[in-house]
Design an enzyme around this catalytic site. Structure first.
Site, short mmCIF file in Angstrom:
data_model
loop_
_atom_site.label_atom_id
_atom_site.label_comp_id
_atom_site.label_asym_id
_atom_site.label_seq_id
_atom_site.Cartn_x
_atom_site.Cartn_y
_atom_site.Cartn_z
N GLY A 17 0.59 -0.88 0.00
CA GLY A 17 -0.16 0.01 -0.14
C GLY A 17 1.26 1.39 -0.04
O GLY A 17 0.33 2.52 0.18
N ASN A 19 1.93 2.77 -2.66
CA ASN A 19 1.26 3.76 -3.36
C ASN A 19 -0.07 4.84 -2.67
O ASN A 19 -0.17 5.79 -3.05
CB ASN A 19 1.21 3.40 -4.84
CG ASN A 19 2.20 2.93 -6.32
OD1 ASN A 19 2.37 4.14 -6.36
ND2 ASN A 19 2.84 1.98 -5.70
N ILE A 92 -10.29 -6.93 -12.48
CA ILE A 92 -11.82 -6.24 -12.27
C ILE A 92 -12.77 -6.76 -13.41
O ILE A 92 -12.51 -7.10 -14.31
CB ILE A 92 -11.52 -4.93 -13.08
CG1 ILE A 92 -10.34 -3.99 -12.00
CG2 ILE A 92 -13.09 -4.04 -12.74
CD1 ILE A 92 -10.08 -3.74 -10.15
N ASN A 106 -4.66 2.11 -13.58
CA ASN A 106 -3.58 1.62 -13.09
C ASN A 106 -2.13 1.41 -13.21
O ASN A 106 -2.28 2.40 -14.37
CB ASN A 106 -4.30 -0.05 -13.82
CG ASN A 106 -2.99 -0.95 -12.76
OD1 ASN A 106 -2.67 -1.09 -11.68
ND2 ASN A 106 -1.96 -1.95 -13.55
N HIS A 108 1.61 0.50 -13.71
CA HIS A 108 2.09 -0.68 -13.46
C HIS A 108 3.61 -1.11 -14.01
O HIS A 108 4.28 0.43 -13.98
CB HIS A 108 2.01 -1.35 -15.13
CG HIS A 108 2.16 -2.48 -15.03
ND1 HIS A 108 2.04 -3.88 -14.34
CD2 HIS A 108 3.32 -3.20 -16.37
CE1 HIS A 108 2.77 -5.38 -15.00
NE2 HIS A 108 3.73 -4.88 -16.19
C1 GAR Z 1 3.83 -1.19 -7.14
O1 GAR Z 1 4.89 -1.49 -7.49
C2 GAR Z 1 2.83 -1.55 -8.65
O2 GAR Z 1 2.83 -1.09 -9.64
C3 GAR Z 1 2.58 -3.03 -8.70
O3 GAR Z 1 1.90 -3.87 -7.18
C4 GAR Z 1 2.75 -2.19 -6.48
C5 GAR Z 1 2.87 -2.42 -5.39
O4 GAR Z 1 3.01 -1.96 -4.52
N1 GAR Z 1 1.53 -3.35 -9.68
C6 GAR Z 1 1.22 -3.84 -10.34
O5 GAR Z 1 2.46 -4.97 -10.71
C7 GAR Z 1 0.12 -4.73 -11.51
N2 GAR Z 1 0.75 -5.63 -12.12
P1 GAR Z 1 2.23 -0.84 -3.44
O6 GAR Z 1 1.75 -1.96 -2.81
O7 GAR Z 1 3.79 -0.07 -2.15
O8 GAR Z 1 1.67 0.24 -3.73
#
Ligand code: GAR
Length: 191
Positions: A17, A19, A92, A106, A108
């Site tokens: 979490g 982000n 989703i 989203n 990525h």
């Molecule tokens: C982030 O790096 C995001 O880009 C990635 O998961 C991580 C979550 O980090 N998402 C993906 O890979 C989607 N395919 P966080 O929970 O610390 O925000």
């Protein structure tokens, strides 16, 4: 003077979490945009603790709830201006996508269309970048459609991959980009 309408964001997250927290922190300082709710499929996710620290409501749900479209009901009730996926691991459903066209985005952790698709999450993405000997990687912010990581691209930022880079190292550098740009791009989309 008429009040400017407040814009509402709902965040979906499955993991740590970071982000989600950066987005919450960014909009805590702004009157006109609020994070209304955080939704998670994981009731032990780090995001729940982070959200609690900022006094933002959170709801966790399981697969049954998800399949019964109860999440869609919550979204319809709250009618957010933007749905933000921040490390959300489940697909989703079309029922949500069709109800919120161009309102779900989203992030990525790579330069799509490379290193995307089912199972491409977190470290697996960076591992794929290293295995491919790519000279650059970065972040992609995109609209969500019915296929994993295939919606229209809104924003990308790249960094060089160095010979000595490890998964951990790339992950740290990419997350720094995510934290810097995701809140700004969200704000731009809402204004
Ligand atoms: C982030 O790096 C995001 O880009 C990635 O998961 C991580 C979550 O980090 N998402 C993906 O890979 C989607 N395919 P966080 O929970 O610390 O925000």
């Amino acid at each position: 003077m008429e009040n400017k309408k407040n814009k509402k964001i709902i965040i979906f997250a499955s993991g740590n979490g970071t982000n989600a927290e950066e987005i919450i922190k960014h909009f805590e300082k702004k009157d006109e945009i609020n994070v209304q709710l955080v939704l998670t499929n994981n009731n032990t996710a780090g995001v729940l603790k982070r959200v609690e620290n900022h006094k933002i409501p959170a709801i966790s749900f399981n697969k049954d709830v998800y399949k019964q479209n109860l999440v869609l009901e919550i979204l319809n009730l709250l009618n957010p201006d933007l749905i933000v996926l921040a490390g959300f691991i489940w697909k989703i459903p079309n029922s949500i996508i069709s109800q919120f066209p161009e309102k779900i985005i989203n992030i990525h952790p790579a330069l799509l269309p490379k290193h995307g698709g089912k199972g491409m999450y977190g470290e697996a993405v960076h591992e794929s970048v290293i295995r491919s000997s790519d000279s650059e990687t970065g972040i992609t912010i995109h609209y969500v459609n019915q296929n994993y990581d295939e919606g229209r691209i809104i924003f990308q930022k790249s960094i060089n991959v160095r010979v000595m880079d490890s998964i951990k190292n790339i992950s740290m550098r990419v997350q720094r980009l995510e934290h810097k740009y995701y809140p700004i791009i969200i704000e731009k989309l809402l204004n």
